[in-house]
Design a protein around this motif. Sequence first.
Motif, mmCIF file in Angstrom:
data_model
loop_
_atom_site.group_PDB
_atom_site.id
_atom_site.type_symbol
_atom_site.label_atom_id
_atom_site.label_comp_id
_atom_site.label_asym_id
_atom_site.label_seq_id
_atom_site.Cartn_x
_atom_site.Cartn_y
_atom_site.Cartn_z
ATOM 1 N N CYS A 211 0.837 -1.198 0.000
ATOM 2 C CA CYS A 211 0.000 0.000 0.000
ATOM 3 C C CYS A 211 0.874 1.251 0.000
ATOM 4 O O CYS A 211 0.669 2.162 -0.809
ATOM 5 C CB CYS A 211 -0.932 -0.022 1.210
ATOM 6 N N LEU A 212 1.861 1.299 0.887
ATOM 7 C CA LEU A 212 2.767 2.446 0.951
ATOM 8 C C LEU A 212 3.540 2.597 -0.360
ATOM 9 O O LEU A 212 3.657 3.699 -0.902
ATOM 10 C CB LEU A 212 3.733 2.305 2.127
ATOM 11 N N ALA A 213 4.047 1.502 -0.893
ATOM 12 C CA ALA A 213 4.807 1.563 -2.141
ATOM 13 C C ALA A 213 3.941 2.066 -3.290
ATOM 14 O O ALA A 213 4.385 2.887 -4.103
ATOM 15 C CB ALA A 213 5.382 0.185 -2.476
ATOM 16 N N SER A 214 2.693 1.608 -3.356
ATOM 17 C CA SER A 214 1.816 2.059 -4.436
ATOM 18 C C SER A 214 1.432 3.527 -4.268
ATOM 19 O O SER A 214 1.336 4.267 -5.250
ATOM 20 C CB SER A 214 0.575 1.171 -4.549
ATOM 21 N N GLN A 215 1.239 3.979 -3.011
ATOM 22 C CA GLN A 215 0.936 5.395 -2.765
ATOM 23 C C GLN A 215 2.108 6.277 -3.184
ATOM 24 O O GLN A 215 1.910 7.312 -3.830
ATOM 25 C CB GLN A 215 0.614 5.630 -1.289
ATOM 26 N N ARG A 216 3.310 5.874 -2.818
ATOM 27 C CA ARG A 216 4.499 6.652 -3.185
ATOM 28 C C ARG A 216 4.666 6.701 -4.702
ATOM 29 O O ARG A 216 4.935 7.755 -5.277
ATOM 30 C CB ARG A 216 5.740 6.050 -2.526
ATOM 31 N N ALA A 217 4.489 5.551 -5.355
ATOM 32 C CA ALA A 217 4.620 5.503 -6.814
ATOM 33 C C ALA A 217 3.535 6.351 -7.481
ATOM 34 O O ALA A 217 3.821 7.088 -8.434
ATOM 35 C CB ALA A 217 4.544 4.057 -7.310
ATOM 36 N N ALA A 218 2.312 6.275 -6.976
ATOM 37 C CA ALA A 218 1.213 7.055 -7.560
ATOM 38 C C ALA A 218 1.478 8.554 -7.434
ATOM 39 O O ALA A 218 1.259 9.315 -8.390
ATOM 40 C CB ALA A 218 -0.112 6.690 -6.889
ATOM 41 N N ARG A 219 1.971 8.985 -6.276
ATOM 42 C CA ARG A 219 2.270 10.408 -6.109
ATOM 43 C C ARG A 219 3.397 10.837 -7.042
ATOM 44 O O ARG A 219 3.327 11.906 -7.660
ATOM 45 C CB ARG A 219 2.607 10.719 -4.652
ATOM 46 N N SER A 220 4.426 10.017 -7.171
ATOM 47 C CA SER A 220 5.543 10.347 -8.064
ATOM 48 C C SER A 220 5.095 10.399 -9.519
ATOM 49 O O SER A 220 5.465 11.319 -10.255
ATOM 50 C CB SER A 220 6.674 9.324 -7.914
ATOM 51 N N LEU A 221 4.306 9.418 -9.930
ATOM 52 C CA LEU A 221 3.801 9.411 -11.308
ATOM 53 C C LEU A 221 2.898 10.619 -11.563
ATOM 54 O O LEU A 221 2.984 11.244 -12.628
ATOM 55 C CB LEU A 221 3.038 8.116 -11.601
ATOM 56 N N SER A 222 2.043 10.931 -10.608
ATOM 57 C CA SER A 222 1.158 12.095 -10.768
ATOM 58 C C SER A 222 1.960 13.373 -10.944
ATOM 59 O O SER A 222 1.663 14.187 -11.827
ATOM 60 C CB SER A 222 0.220 12.238 -9.571
ATOM 61 N N ARG A 223 2.997 13.550 -10.116
ATOM 62 C CA ARG A 223 3.842 14.747 -10.254
ATOM 63 C C ARG A 223 4.518 14.790 -11.615
ATOM 64 O O ARG A 223 4.558 15.837 -12.266
ATOM 65 C CB ARG A 223 4.899 14.794 -9.147
ATOM 66 N N LEU A 224 5.027 13.653 -12.069
ATOM 67 C CA LEU A 224 5.702 13.580 -13.362
ATOM 68 C C LEU A 224 4.754 13.953 -14.502
ATOM 69 O O LEU A 224 5.083 14.781 -15.360
ATOM 70 C CB LEU A 224 6.268 12.166 -13.577
ATOM 71 N N PHE A 225 3.570 13.345 -14.516
ATOM 72 C CA PHE A 225 2.604 13.623 -15.583
ATOM 73 C C PHE A 225 2.011 15.026 -15.448
ATOM 74 O O PHE A 225 1.760 15.689 -16.455
ATOM 75 C CB PHE A 225 1.511 12.555 -15.624
ATOM 76 N N ASP A 226 1.803 15.502 -14.215
ATOM 77 C CA ASP A 226 1.320 16.874 -14.024
ATOM 78 C C ASP A 226 2.298 17.869 -14.656
ATOM 79 O O ASP A 226 1.882 18.796 -15.354
ATOM 80 C CB ASP A 226 1.165 17.211 -12.537
ATOM 81 N N GLU A 227 3.572 17.667 -14.405
ATOM 82 C CA GLU A 227 4.602 18.558 -14.966
ATOM 83 C C GLU A 227 4.618 18.472 -16.494
ATOM 84 O O GLU A 227 4.699 19.485 -17.172
ATOM 85 C CB GLU A 227 5.974 18.193 -14.382
ATOM 86 N N ALA A 228 4.520 17.276 -17.018
ATOM 87 C CA ALA A 228 4.545 17.092 -18.471
ATOM 88 C C ALA A 228 3.340 17.746 -19.141
ATOM 89 O O ALA A 228 3.459 18.312 -20.235
ATOM 90 C CB ALA A 228 4.582 15.599 -18.808
ATOM 91 N N LEU A 229 2.176 17.700 -18.480
ATOM 92 C CA LEU A 229 0.936 18.208 -19.077
ATOM 93 C C LEU A 229 0.707 19.700 -18.825
ATOM 94 O O LEU A 229 -0.244 20.278 -19.355
ATOM 95 C CB LEU A 229 -0.257 17.400 -18.570
ATOM 96 N N LYS A 230 1.600 20.331 -18.048
ATOM 97 C CA LYS A 230 1.455 21.766 -17.771
ATOM 98 C C LYS A 230 1.295 22.618 -19.029
ATOM 99 O O LYS A 230 0.474 23.542 -19.035
ATOM 100 C CB LYS A 230 2.652 22.275 -16.967
ATOM 101 N N PRO A 231 2.059 22.350 -20.101
ATOM 102 C CA PRO A 231 1.929 23.195 -21.295
ATOM 103 C C PRO A 231 0.520 23.256 -21.893
ATOM 104 O O PRO A 231 0.170 24.233 -22.538
ATOM 105 C CB PRO A 231 2.922 22.578 -22.293
ATOM 106 N N VAL A 232 -0.293 22.215 -21.659
ATOM 107 C CA VAL A 232 -1.665 22.249 -22.180
ATOM 108 C C VAL A 232 -2.678 22.625 -21.097
ATOM 109 O O VAL A 232 -3.883 22.656 -21.351
ATOM 110 C CB VAL A 232 -2.059 20.918 -22.874
#
Length: 145
Positions: free
Chosen positions: A20-41
């Motif tokens: 559960c902790l590992a999936s939460q950490r991965a989900a937050r990291s992935l969200s930050r990565l994709f949020d940053e990538a999608l900022k231009p749109v």
Amino acid sequence: MAELAASHETTLFIRDNCLCLASQRAARSLSRLFDEALKPVGITSGQFSLLTSLNREHPPTIGSVANVLAMDRTTLTANLKPLERRRLVRSEVDPKDRRGRRLSLTQEGLSLLDAATPIWERTHKAVEAKLADPHVLRAGLSAIA
């Protein structure tokens, strides 16, 4: 003196082994990565997922979209509001059940999704390249969901 169930050793074990902790950490990291990538749109990763879930041949119900996104209807409705204000999404009365609503992308929403999809594809490809076997991870996550 009795040994504590929540000892420091147990805490370390949980930190290093808890799915559960590992999936939460991965989900937050992935969200930050994709949020940053999608900022231009101008959208977040969550908004991208929501817009993508509406890109269907026929307008889905709120319940079916909530099910796809593993979200409760109240949370989905709250997440739809900013997209409706931006005129990216339209919510209309369901002609088959006047109590329900059907959701669809507007032309602006479809255009934004069209611009965001190549960004998602590049980012997703980069993430998959870091994994030994992304198919195994996807299968495991699907089994849990």
